[in-house]
Motif scaffolding. Structure first.
Motif, PDB file in Angstrom:
ATOM      1  N   ARG A   2       0.844  -1.201   0.000  1.00 42.20           N
ATOM      2  CA  ARG A   2       0.000   0.000   0.000  1.00 42.20           C
ATOM      3  C   ARG A   2       0.877   1.247   0.000  1.00 42.20           C
ATOM      4  O   ARG A   2       1.984   1.251   0.517  1.00 42.20           O
ATOM      5  N   ARG A   3       0.362   2.322  -0.570  1.00 42.54           N
ATOM      6  CA  ARG A   3       1.109   3.573  -0.697  1.00 42.54           C
ATOM      7  C   ARG A   3       1.685   4.025   0.636  1.00 42.54           C
ATOM      8  O   ARG A   3       2.845   4.423   0.723  1.00 42.54           O
ATOM      9  N   ASP A   7       8.263   3.582   2.106  1.00 41.75           N
ATOM     10  CA  ASP A   7       9.068   4.614   2.768  1.00 41.75           C
ATOM     11  C   ASP A   7       9.621   5.604   1.742  1.00 41.75           C
ATOM     12  O   ASP A   7       9.617   5.360   0.538  1.00 41.75           O
ATOM     13  N   GLN A   8      10.093   6.740   2.226  1.00 44.23           N
ATOM     14  CA  GLN A   8      10.546   7.820   1.351  1.00 44.23           C
ATOM     15  C   GLN A   8      11.726   7.392   0.477  1.00 44.23           C
ATOM     16  O   GLN A   8      11.824   7.792  -0.676  1.00 44.23           O
ATOM     17  N   ASP A   9      12.609   6.568   1.015  1.00 38.41           N
ATOM     18  CA  ASP A   9      13.755   6.092   0.235  1.00 38.41           C
ATOM     19  C   ASP A   9      13.291   5.315  -0.997  1.00 38.41           C
ATOM     20  O   ASP A   9      13.781   5.526  -2.103  1.00 38.41           O
ATOM     21  N   ASP A 123       7.704  -7.107  -1.918  1.00 38.74           N
ATOM     22  CA  ASP A 123       8.866  -7.129  -1.027  1.00 38.74           C
ATOM     23  C   ASP A 123       9.680  -5.843  -1.224  1.00 38.74           C
ATOM     24  O   ASP A 123      10.366  -5.695  -2.243  1.00 38.74           O
ATOM     25  N   PRO A 124       9.627  -4.899  -0.255  1.00 39.10           N
ATOM     26  CA  PRO A 124      10.335  -3.627  -0.429  1.00 39.10           C
ATOM     27  C   PRO A 124      11.847  -3.793  -0.626  1.00 39.10           C
ATOM     28  O   PRO A 124      12.454  -3.039  -1.387  1.00 39.10           O
ATOM     29  N   ALA A 125      12.449  -4.771   0.019  1.00 36.76           N
ATOM     30  CA  ALA A 125      13.895  -4.966  -0.138  1.00 36.76           C
ATOM     31  C   ALA A 125      14.226  -5.388  -1.565  1.00 36.76           C
ATOM     32  O   ALA A 125      15.201  -4.907  -2.151  1.00 36.76           O
ATOM     33  N   ARG A 126      13.425  -6.272  -2.131  1.00 40.24           N
ATOM     34  CA  ARG A 126      13.657  -6.691  -3.518  1.00 40.24           C
ATOM     35  C   ARG A 126      13.402  -5.536  -4.482  1.00 40.24           C
ATOM     36  O   ARG A 126      14.173  -5.319  -5.416  1.00 40.24           O
TER      37      ARG A 126
END
Length: 155
Positions: A2-3, A7-9, A123-126
């Motif tokens: 979700r939006r 995170d900003q990065d 997956d944010p890390a991917r």
């Protein structure tokens, strides 16, 4: 994802990926890598012409190698839900062809893809890794094409 969970990065990386991708396509057009060179035709970048022109001089960088290892996947029509599959390549596909296909896949998935529920896109890390690699690879491809000011907007 979700939006409000982004995170900003990661937002900055997504913007940077779109920015550099658009600069690369602008540079392709400026260097006359066009689908149609007819006066009055739409100015559409032709990645295939770029790849054909530079395939022989291309060497896989660490970032390109990492992108090849990450193997971004493309979205396909499913029943009932859409899914993702590996980007198909013939066994003798050149490295530059694969790298460009993967960079375009990352961009397409970011812009068009329905990432809900898929472990590789939720997956944010991917996502961070794929975006960082794609941004780096685009810079390397711009150097390969000697795009200079057209890519970096320094004239």
């Amino acid at each position: 994802m979700r939006r409000e969970d982004i995170d900003q990065d990661l937002r900055n990386l997504a913007f940077d990926c779109f920015y550099w991708f658009s600069r690369f396509e602008f540079a392709l057009k400026e260097k006359r890598f066009l689908k149609d060179n007819t006066v009055g035709a739409r100015a559409e970048p032709d990645w295939d012409k770029f790849v054909k022109a530079h395939r022989g001089a291309y060497g896989v960088s660490p970032a390109a190698h990492a992108l090849l290892v990450e193997k971004p996947r493309r979205q396909i029509v499913g029943d009932p839900d859409h899914g993702f599959e590996d980007v198909p390549f013939s066994p003798n596909t050149a490295d530059l062809d694969r790298v460009v296909a993967y960079a375009k896949t990352v961009r397409n998935n970011l812009f068009h893809g329905g990432k809900h529920g898929h472990d590789q896109w939720d997956d944010p890390a991917r996502m961070r890794r794929l975006l960082e690699l794609t941004i780096t690879v685009l810079g390397e491809l711009a150097a390969l094409g000697d795009f200079g000011g057209d890519y970096y907007r320094y004239y």
